[in-house]
Scaffold this active site. Structure first.
Site, mmCIF file in Angstrom:
data_model
loop_
_atom_site.group_PDB
_atom_site.id
_atom_site.type_symbol
_atom_site.label_atom_id
_atom_site.label_comp_id
_atom_site.label_asym_id
_atom_site.label_seq_id
_atom_site.Cartn_x
_atom_site.Cartn_y
_atom_site.Cartn_z
ATOM 1 N N GLY A 77 14.972 7.030 53.546
ATOM 2 C CA GLY A 77 16.394 7.232 53.250
ATOM 3 C C GLY A 77 16.622 8.026 51.984
ATOM 4 N N ASN A 154 16.927 -1.046 54.137
ATOM 5 C CA ASN A 154 18.277 -1.521 53.831
ATOM 6 C C ASN A 154 18.300 -2.994 53.449
ATOM 7 O OD1 ASN A 154 18.024 0.330 56.271
ATOM 8 N ND2 ASN A 154 20.034 0.847 55.498
ATOM 9 N N PRO A 156 21.537 -4.978 53.377
ATOM 10 C CA PRO A 156 23.003 -5.049 53.467
ATOM 11 C C PRO A 156 23.580 -6.334 52.883
ATOM 12 C CG PRO A 156 21.984 -5.281 55.646
ATOM 13 C CD PRO A 156 20.884 -4.998 54.690
ATOM 14 N N GLU A 224 14.532 1.796 41.589
ATOM 15 C CA GLU A 224 14.858 3.218 41.500
ATOM 16 C C GLU A 224 16.124 3.409 40.684
ATOM 17 O OE1 GLU A 224 12.888 5.877 42.738
ATOM 18 O OE2 GLU A 224 14.248 6.442 41.139
ATOM 19 N N GLU A 228 22.375 9.988 43.097
ATOM 20 C CA GLU A 228 22.467 11.025 44.113
ATOM 21 C C GLU A 228 23.148 12.265 43.541
ATOM 22 O OE1 GLU A 228 23.933 9.448 47.842
ATOM 23 O OE2 GLU A 228 22.740 7.663 47.464
ATOM 24 N N ALA A 285 21.321 -5.264 36.443
ATOM 25 C CA ALA A 285 22.058 -5.198 35.175
ATOM 26 C C ALA A 285 22.463 -3.759 34.862
ATOM 27 C CB ALA A 285 21.196 -5.764 34.044
ATOM 28 N N ASN A 287 22.998 -1.209 36.870
ATOM 29 C CA ASN A 287 24.110 -0.758 37.715
ATOM 30 C C ASN A 287 25.400 -1.482 37.367
ATOM 31 O OD1 ASN A 287 22.910 1.305 39.067
ATOM 32 N ND2 ASN A 287 22.290 0.089 40.830
ATOM 33 N N CYS A 339 25.180 1.516 45.787
ATOM 34 C CA CYS A 339 24.570 0.546 44.866
ATOM 35 C C CYS A 339 25.544 -0.312 44.071
ATOM 36 C CB CYS A 339 23.643 1.274 43.902
ATOM 37 S SG CYS A 339 22.111 1.751 44.685
ATOM 38 N N LYS A 342 27.392 -3.304 45.755
ATOM 39 C CA LYS A 342 26.418 -4.229 46.354
ATOM 40 C C LYS A 342 25.616 -4.964 45.283
ATOM 41 C CE LYS A 342 22.735 -2.952 48.613
ATOM 42 N NZ LYS A 342 21.851 -2.298 49.603
HETATM 43 C C1 UDX Z 1 19.322 2.243 49.120
HETATM 44 C C2 UDX Z 1 18.786 1.017 48.417
HETATM 45 O O1 UDX Z 1 17.520 1.301 47.848
HETATM 46 C C3 UDX Z 1 18.702 -0.121 49.347
HETATM 47 O O2 UDX Z 1 18.521 -1.238 48.554
HETATM 48 C C4 UDX Z 1 19.955 -0.265 50.128
HETATM 49 O O3 UDX Z 1 19.922 -1.358 50.970
HETATM 50 C C5 UDX Z 1 20.311 0.968 50.862
HETATM 51 O O4 UDX Z 1 20.460 1.938 49.876
HETATM 52 P P1 UDX Z 1 18.601 4.154 50.648
HETATM 53 O O5 UDX Z 1 17.302 4.897 50.744
HETATM 54 O O6 UDX Z 1 19.720 4.830 49.973
HETATM 55 O O7 UDX Z 1 18.346 2.787 49.930
HETATM 56 O O8 UDX Z 1 19.055 3.626 52.088
HETATM 57 P P2 UDX Z 1 19.024 4.344 53.488
HETATM 58 O O9 UDX Z 1 19.253 5.816 53.336
HETATM 59 O O10 UDX Z 1 19.889 3.565 54.404
HETATM 60 O O11 UDX Z 1 17.490 4.199 53.949
HETATM 61 C C6 UDX Z 1 16.907 3.059 54.423
HETATM 62 C C7 UDX Z 1 15.980 3.475 55.581
HETATM 63 O O12 UDX Z 1 15.167 2.365 55.958
HETATM 64 C C8 UDX Z 1 16.725 3.921 56.840
HETATM 65 O O13 UDX Z 1 16.360 5.235 57.177
HETATM 66 C C9 UDX Z 1 16.278 2.919 57.919
HETATM 67 O O14 UDX Z 1 16.165 3.482 59.204
HETATM 68 C C10 UDX Z 1 14.942 2.465 57.358
HETATM 69 N N1 UDX Z 1 14.503 1.162 57.873
HETATM 70 C C11 UDX Z 1 15.325 0.093 57.800
HETATM 71 C C12 UDX Z 1 13.223 1.041 58.418
HETATM 72 O O15 UDX Z 1 12.482 2.006 58.499
HETATM 73 N N2 UDX Z 1 12.830 -0.181 58.864
HETATM 74 C C13 UDX Z 1 13.652 -1.269 58.835
HETATM 75 O O16 UDX Z 1 13.256 -2.353 59.270
HETATM 76 C C14 UDX Z 1 14.951 -1.128 58.275
HETATM 77 C C1 UDX Z 2 23.901 4.850 40.729
HETATM 78 C C2 UDX Z 2 23.174 4.785 39.387
HETATM 79 O O1 UDX Z 2 23.708 5.779 38.513
HETATM 80 C C3 UDX Z 2 21.689 5.004 39.610
HETATM 81 O O2 UDX Z 2 20.995 4.863 38.385
HETATM 82 C C4 UDX Z 2 21.176 3.984 40.616
HETATM 83 O O3 UDX Z 2 19.818 4.187 40.893
HETATM 84 C C5 UDX Z 2 21.981 4.049 41.894
HETATM 85 O O4 UDX Z 2 23.360 3.894 41.616
HETATM 86 P P1 UDX Z 2 24.750 6.785 42.316
HETATM 87 O O5 UDX Z 2 25.511 5.711 42.999
HETATM 88 O O6 UDX Z 2 23.930 7.711 43.137
HETATM 89 O O7 UDX Z 2 23.763 6.168 41.222
HETATM 90 O O8 UDX Z 2 25.792 7.715 41.511
HETATM 91 P P2 UDX Z 2 26.533 7.602 40.115
HETATM 92 O O9 UDX Z 2 26.432 8.930 39.461
HETATM 93 O O10 UDX Z 2 26.106 6.442 39.332
HETATM 94 O O11 UDX Z 2 28.070 7.413 40.534
HETATM 95 C C6 UDX Z 2 28.545 6.237 41.149
HETATM 96 C C7 UDX Z 2 30.039 6.311 41.335
HETATM 97 O O12 UDX Z 2 30.710 6.234 40.085
HETATM 98 C C8 UDX Z 2 30.519 7.593 41.992
HETATM 99 O O13 UDX Z 2 31.529 7.296 42.921
HETATM 100 C C9 UDX Z 2 31.069 8.384 40.836
HETATM 101 O O14 UDX Z 2 32.066 9.312 41.222
HETATM 102 C C10 UDX Z 2 31.658 7.278 39.984
HETATM 103 N N1 UDX Z 2 31.809 7.636 38.570
HETATM 104 C C11 UDX Z 2 30.717 7.945 37.821
HETATM 105 C C12 UDX Z 2 33.081 7.609 37.985
HETATM 106 O O15 UDX Z 2 34.065 7.314 38.657
HETATM 107 N N2 UDX Z 2 33.202 7.920 36.650
HETATM 108 C C13 UDX Z 2 32.133 8.234 35.872
HETATM 109 O O16 UDX Z 2 32.329 8.480 34.678
HETATM 110 C C14 UDX Z 2 30.848 8.248 36.472
#
Ligand code: UDX
Ligand code: UDX
Length: 547
Positions: A77, A154, A156, A224, A228, A285, A287, A339, A342
């Site tokens: 993912g 995932n 969830p 991690e 994004e 913490a 996040n 993140c 959740k």
């Molecule tokens: C992040 C976080 O790290 C995770 O904690 C959260 O639950 C989802 O978001 P991320 O890589 O962004 O992970 O999630 P996602 O893009 O949904 O990828 C998870 C992948 O795991 C999916 O592609 C799914 O198909 C795969 N998966 C899930 C498996 O291969 N096996 C399983 O049993 C379940």
């Molecule tokens: C976040 C954490 O930054 C990252 O360290 C962790 O591994 C995963 O969760 P991400 O969710 O990918 O990363 O994006 P981030 O840049 O943190 O933004 C999260 C949300 O906050 C977005 O919707 C962004 O638009 C919003 N945001 C961010 C604001 O509204 N104001 C800000 O000043 C910064």
């Protein structure tokens, strides 16, 4: 050749040539055992990777062959894909397999159209794919062969049963652990990459050891921190890498093995080693702290609108205090992403389970303010447009949860759009990276359903009829009564707003949920402008922010 001679002549070597040598021999998958002993003599204590490599290859007499260190990541993912691609790029001597149960996702990783949009990712994948980076659906084979298994599946939020609406559902994690136990024939290091509640490692450890058939497992937490849109830069130069493990000698050895992987490109002082629970909790913490800053500034934005202060000026002034710092102080329509919400819900649940309701309520408030900010935005739109948007066309510019990603998980756009649809608006949506199919799925999906593998998500019963998806901002805005900017895409700063104004019925409204437009210039054109936390347009002054 010179290198070989210096080894054989017992000359002191630094790590650089050793890295080269080990890369070479591991790539060629063969190392004569006399070289093992000689290399081992040259290993500095700073190179635990080599110790791990050598230990794991255990030569037995002349002519035995060393196997390449293998990493397998379950879950291709947003986290697993980019993280493993960067490990493969930075560690040519390691073979990295990324596996997933989702066939279409793996097919996309093996194609020219990667399943996720992330600046810089294409180049990294292209330079390693087929060499030491592989994407596969053969989960069991790669898990069986791996020395280190990352799990990034995932987790969830539970929608029913104990802890519904807060606790993490660890079903996918548990089945991954059971599968690892089933197929493993050699010792493994299992690394938690998914965000999980504190003490998940302990549960996973129990599943693995109770089904171990004599195989030894070490569980590590390596959360991690990539964001994004900047994932590749974040992975190339992380603020820190956090590795948590058991305090036993075996646990410490596993920590060192993983540390050596990152040490290929991350300075040692940035690799923090802790116990398991500290690592797991640090992720939640971090996040929660980041999200809390956004909710703090968003709470201020409401007060700014009520008092005539400008939130950008306030956050600039506040952020100049070096103890506070300028980052994550941009007021917005609300935070989104997979993140923040959740992780805070997880944190809240853990606090409640540990008898800490005050702490739980403190963090809960961060989410409440975020929800308040989204509904406040919708109410601003409706009250500005004569208290009704029924039958009116509203253009939505931006649907992703932030710019430079096509990810829509928990995007504030979903709640804003649902709020407007609830008031019977017609929506025309444009986002440069989000497909129509994704938008329709998001608008018809139940809360929390997004965090399941794609093929296990409920099918959308039908598309939302009042929603159309357009291919550019001008098409979306044509004939719209109002324009809402919900993602801070750079292109929205440079639009020809005069042209847009002329294509809209009057009065024409702009609701800027990301403070990206120049409100003064737009007012000059004739728009009624609402911008989060900015002094209100005279049109909006007497209208309630929250109806
Ligand atoms: C992040 C976080 O790290 C995770 O904690 C959260 O639950 C989802 O978001 P991320 O890589 O962004 O992970 O999630 P996602 O893009 O949904 O990828 C998870 C992948 O795991 C999916 O592609 C799914 O198909 C795969 N998966 C899930 C498996 O291969 N096996 C399983 O049993 C379940
Ligand atoms: C976040 C954490 O930054 C990252 O360290 C962790 O591994 C995963 O969760 P991400 O969710 O990918 O990363 O994006 P981030 O840049 O943190 O933004 C999260 C949300 O906050 C977005 O919707 C962004 O638009 C919003 N945001 C961010 C604001 O509204 N104001 C800000 O000043 C910064």
């Amino acid at each position: 050749m010179g290198l070989r001679m210096s080894i054989l002549n017992d000359k002191k070597l630094d790590d650089g040539p050793l890295v080269f040598l080990v890369n070479k021999i591991t790539t060629e998958r063969c190392i004569p055992s006399f070289l093992f002993c000689t290399i081992q003599k040259h290993l500095s204590p700073k190179t635990p990777f080599f110790s791990f490599l050598l230990a794991s290859t255990s030569p037995q007499g002349h002519g035995s062959s060393a196997k390449m260190v293998k990493i397998c990541c379950i879950g291709a993912g947003y986290v697993g894909g980019p993280t493993m691609a960067v490990i493969a790029l930075k560690c040519p001597s390691i073979e990295v397999a990324v596996v997933d149960i989702a066939v279409s996702r793996i097919a996309a990783w093996n194609s020219d159209q990667l399943p996720i949009y992330e600046p810089g990712l294409d180049d990294v994948v292209k330079s390693c794919r087929g060499k030491n980076l592989f994407f596969s659906t053969d989960v069991e084979k790669h898990v069986a062969e791996a020395d280190i298994i990352f799990v990034s599946v995932n987790t969830p939020t539970k929608t029913r049963g104990l802890g519904a609406g807060k606790a993490a559902d660890l079903t996918y994690w548990e089945s991954a652990a059971r599968m690892i136990a089933d197929v493993s024939k050699s010792d493994k290091i299992v690394v938690e990459k998914s965000t999980v509640p504190v003490k998940t490692a302990e549960a996973i450890e129990k599943i693995l050891t109770h089904n171990s058939k004599g195989i030894k497992y070490q569980i590590l937490s390596n959360p991690e921190f990539l964001a994004e849109g900047t994932a590749i830069d974040d992975l190339f130069a992380p603020d820190r890498v956090l590795i948590g493990g058991r305090e036993t000698p075996e646990g410490q050895k596993a920590i060192q093995a993983l540390k050596s992987v990152y040490a290929n490109w991350v300075p040692e002082e940035r690799i923090i080693c802790t116990n398991l629970w500290s690592a797991e909790l640090s992720k939640l913490a971090a996040n929660a702290f980041l999200a809390q800053r956004i909710s703090s500034v968003n709470a201020m934005s409401a007060l700014c609108e009520a008092t005539g202060a400008d939130v950008a000026e306030v956050s600039h002034a506040v952020g100049k205090d070096s103890r506070i710092g300028p980052k994550f102080l941009n007021a917005s329509v609300g935070f989104g992403g997979s993140c923040f919400q959740k992780d805070i819900l997880n944190l809240v649940y853990i606090c409640e389970c540990n008898g800490l309701p005050e702490v739980a309520n403190y963090w809960k408030q961060v989410i409440k303010v975020n929800d308040y900010q989204k509904s406040r935005f919708v109410n601003r739109i409706v009250s500005s447009m004569f208290n009704t948007v029924s039958g009116k066309k509203i253009a939505i510019l931006g649907f992703a949860f932030k710019k430079d990603t096509g990810d829509t998980r928990e995007t504030p756009a979903i709640d804003v759009c649902k709020g407007l649809l609830g008031d019977k608006a017609r929506l025309s949506i444009y986002d440069p990276q989000v497909t129509e199919d994704q938008i329709q799925r998001d608008l018809s999906m139940n809360k929390f359903d997004w965090d399941h593998p794609l093929h296990l998500q409920p099918m959308s019963p039908s598309s939302v009829k009042q929603v159309s998806v357009e291919w550019d901002a001008y098409a979306a805005a044509k004939g719209a009564h109002g324009l809402c900017i919900l993602t801070e895409w750079d292109e929205f700063k440079k639009l020809d707003y005069r042209r847009i104004y002329e294509s809209m019925p009057k009065p024409a409204f702009v609701f800027d949920g990301r403070n990206v437009v120049n409100a003064a210039e737009l007012r000059e054109i004739g728009f009624v402008v609402y911008a989060i936390g900015k002094p209100l347009d005279s049109w909006l002054k007497d209208m309630p922010a929250v109806a």
